[in-house]
Design a protein around this motif. Structure first.
Motif, PDB file in Angstrom:
ATOM      1  N   HIS A 263       0.832  -1.207   0.000  1.00 11.07           N
ATOM      2  CA  HIS A 263       0.000   0.000   0.000  1.00 11.07           C
ATOM      3  C   HIS A 263       0.864   1.255   0.000  1.00 11.07           C
ATOM      4  O   HIS A 263       0.589   2.220  -0.734  1.00 11.07           O
ATOM      5  CB  HIS A 263      -0.907  -0.020   1.226  1.00 11.07           C
ATOM      6  N   LYS A 264       1.924   1.238   0.797  1.00 13.70           N
ATOM      7  CA  LYS A 264       2.830   2.381   0.856  1.00 13.70           C
ATOM      8  C   LYS A 264       3.509   2.612  -0.488  1.00 13.70           C
ATOM      9  O   LYS A 264       3.672   3.760  -0.933  1.00 13.70           O
ATOM     10  CB  LYS A 264       3.882   2.146   1.936  1.00 13.70           C
ATOM     11  N   GLU A 265       3.862   1.522  -1.172  1.00 11.75           N
ATOM     12  CA  GLU A 265       4.493   1.660  -2.487  1.00 11.75           C
ATOM     13  C   GLU A 265       3.503   2.232  -3.502  1.00 11.75           C
ATOM     14  O   GLU A 265       3.875   3.077  -4.336  1.00 11.75           O
ATOM     15  CB  GLU A 265       5.036   0.319  -2.958  1.00 11.75           C
ATOM     16  N   VAL A 266       2.262   1.783  -3.446  1.00  7.70           N
ATOM     17  CA  VAL A 266       1.222   2.324  -4.338  1.00  7.70           C
ATOM     18  C   VAL A 266       1.069   3.823  -4.109  1.00  7.70           C
ATOM     19  O   VAL A 266       1.043   4.618  -5.057  1.00  7.70           O
ATOM     20  CB  VAL A 266      -0.126   1.606  -4.109  1.00  7.70           C
ATOM     21  N   GLU A 267       0.967   4.231  -2.854  1.00  2.83           N
ATOM     22  CA  GLU A 267       0.813   5.656  -2.546  1.00  2.83           C
ATOM     23  C   GLU A 267       1.993   6.461  -3.083  1.00  2.83           C
ATOM     24  O   GLU A 267       1.814   7.566  -3.598  1.00  2.83           O
ATOM     25  CB  GLU A 267       0.675   5.854  -1.039  1.00  2.83           C
TER      26      GLU A 267
END
Length: 511
Positions: A263-267
């Motif tokens: 999720h952090k990478e997507v953001e």
């Protein structure tokens, strides 16, 4: 003196420990039992409160059992497989029951009048707070509340006006034709062949969403975002069973940590795409009037209070939730048309009558009456969103009841859509003629919640309908669809309704 200090310290520690223990006992036993007594007095039935776990273990056991085998005979009677525990409790207690989600009872609401009332009062019946999974999978406008929600909706809403949606049509049709070219290449010289349409439809709707609303033309980073999102979904399904336990978000499990990292990478990648667009506007690039452009304008307006984090979160939210709900409705639409060739032919005849062999165009939008009827009926039988959850923070009147604070409510859309008391004894049958008069201009308006309802009904409703209609129109011009012998009918609730084993259809070329 030293002894007195030691005594005082020990006494203070004892008091603090006792106070803490009382809070724990109150949270995990006294308060749940008090609330249980009140909801039973209101006429709701359910299992007795079980310490800490509530109904989690039994709910997970029934879910695993339900998805272990497909439905027989391609049945559209899906509630027992999609929402097995809710379906079980309806049989056991009737429609007015409650489920223990950890220490909180969640009331099941199946009276359409009460559902409509709940959805029309978003300030009183809000989405559950601290819903970490909702932020990961959706976020943005779909999870915020109050004045923040009002502000964001005001900024974003113009991007979803019907005239804007009409401008999307050429992009939708061209993206559909690109997908068709891919299918033709896979079929090569064969006139027909098997294709798992689900991943292709997800890729198609993601591309449409990026081009028309957020981020822009497909690039390597945008493809990477899509790949990561699919991995996020996989991890979310793995950790879903943890969500019933208090404090689950902080558990140090491998699957949960992997989901957070993805999720952090997507953001980070979405922020990179947004920042790129922001830099382009600084050197004179004009706003396209799409959702991202409108948010950029709000960001530049210091009085709007719309931050860069807001832009990133809304951007991430829309081109995921819009992608996935639309892809699923298209997937189940093609399944149903494959199962009912007579309706497929009626829909094709309408498309050919409106567009002939020309590319579908916006002038024919309001002439696709049969396709619209079919779409509404498919979303009744196979609603993309199986449940809606709400919560109250104080005692709240609903109908002739006063609901106690600290509870939650579930609107089980799938159960409502398959309820014979609402739809009649033919509720399990595919009958598009139910919607011959549409939805919002007929009695169906009071019982049809495919797009939720009230002030917080789905802002992307027009976009979803326009996308579905023009993708299907483009496909029906060029292919007929049949269920493949290898297709396994297994609808599954995984935050949205998905085909557990893919959607394998036989495609036959028409032109």
């Amino acid at each position: 003196m030293d002894a007195n200090i030691a005594y005082a310290v020990i006494s203070l520690i004892a008091v603090l420990m006792l106070s803490y223990m009382m809070k724990v006992v109150n949270r995990f036993w006294i308060r749940p039992k008090k609330v249980e007594k009140r909801v039973r007095e209101l006429g709701f039935r359910g299992n007795p409160y079980r310490f800490f776990y509530g109904d989690a273990k039994e709910m997970e056991r029934m879910r695993v059992e339900a998805v272990s085998k497909p439905l027989e005979q391609l049945s559209d009677d899906i509630p027992a497989r999609v929402l097995p525990y809710h379906h079980h409790l309806v049989q056991k207690y009737g429609k007015q029951f409650f489920i223990w989600i950890g220490t909180k009872p969640r009331l099941n609401i199946m009276d359409p009048l009460l559902v409509k009332d709940i959805l029309s009062r978003p300030n009183e019946f809000q989405k559950p707070k601290a819903d970490h999974m909702a932020h990961v999978l959706v976020g943005g406008l779909f999870t915020i509340e109050g004045n923040t929600w009002i502000k964001h909706k005001k900024i974003i809403n113009p991007a979803f006006h019907i005239e804007k949606m009409k401008n999307m049509v050429p992009s939708i049709v061209n993206s559909s034709l690109e997908m068709i070219d891919k299918w033709n290449k896979s079929l090569a010289s064969k006139e027909s062949g098997e294709v798992d349409i689900w991943p292709d439809l997800e890729a198609l709707t993601y591309e449409v969403m990026c081009k028309t609303l957020a981020v822009g033309e497909t690039s390597e980073d945008i493809r990477r975002i899509h790949q990561l999102r699919l991995k996020v979904n996989e991890q979310a399904a793995k950790v879903a069973k943890l969500m019933f336990f208090p404090g689950w978000w902080n558990l140090p499990t491998k699957d949960l940590n992997t989901m957070k990292a993805l999720h952090k990478e997507v953001e980070g990648l979405v922020r990179k795409m947004v920042t790129k667009r922001l830099e382009e506007t600084k050197i004179g690039a004009r706003s396209e009037g799409d959702m991202l452009g409108l948010m950029m304008e709000a960001f530049h307006d210091e009085t709007s209070g719309f931050s860069l984090d807001d832009v990133v979160d809304e951007c991430r939210s829309f081109h995921f939730i819009g992608t996935e709900t639309t892809a699923r409705s298209l997937t189940w639409l093609l399944y149903v048309l494959s199962k009912h060739p007579e309706w497929q032919e009626r829909a094709r005849e309408e498309v050919l009558q409106v567009f002939g062999d020309q590319k579908p165009n916006v002038e024919g939008l309001n002439q696709l009456k049969i396709i619209t009827m079919i779409l509404y009926e498919v979303m009744r039988l196979y609603p993309p969103t199986s449940m809606i959850h709400r919560a109250i923070s104080k005692d709240t009147k609903l109908g002739d009841m006063v609901l106690p604070a600290w509870i939650q409510l579930t609107i089980p859309i799938t159960l409502l859509n398959h309820d014979p008391d609402i739809w009649g004894e033919d509720v399990k049958q595919f009958k598009p003629e139910r919607f011959a008069e549409g939805v919002f201009n007929s009695k169906m308006q009071s019982v049809y919640f495919a797009f939720a309802g009230g002030p917080r009904k789905c802002i992307g409703q027009s976009m979803a309908m326009v996308t579905d209609k023009f993708v299907i129109a483009t496909l029906l011009q060029r292919f007929s669809f049949e269920l493949s012998p290898s297709y396994v009918h297994a609808p599954k609730h995984a935050f949205l309704l998905m085909p557990q084993h893919g959607m394998k259809l036989l495609l036959r070329k028409l032109i």
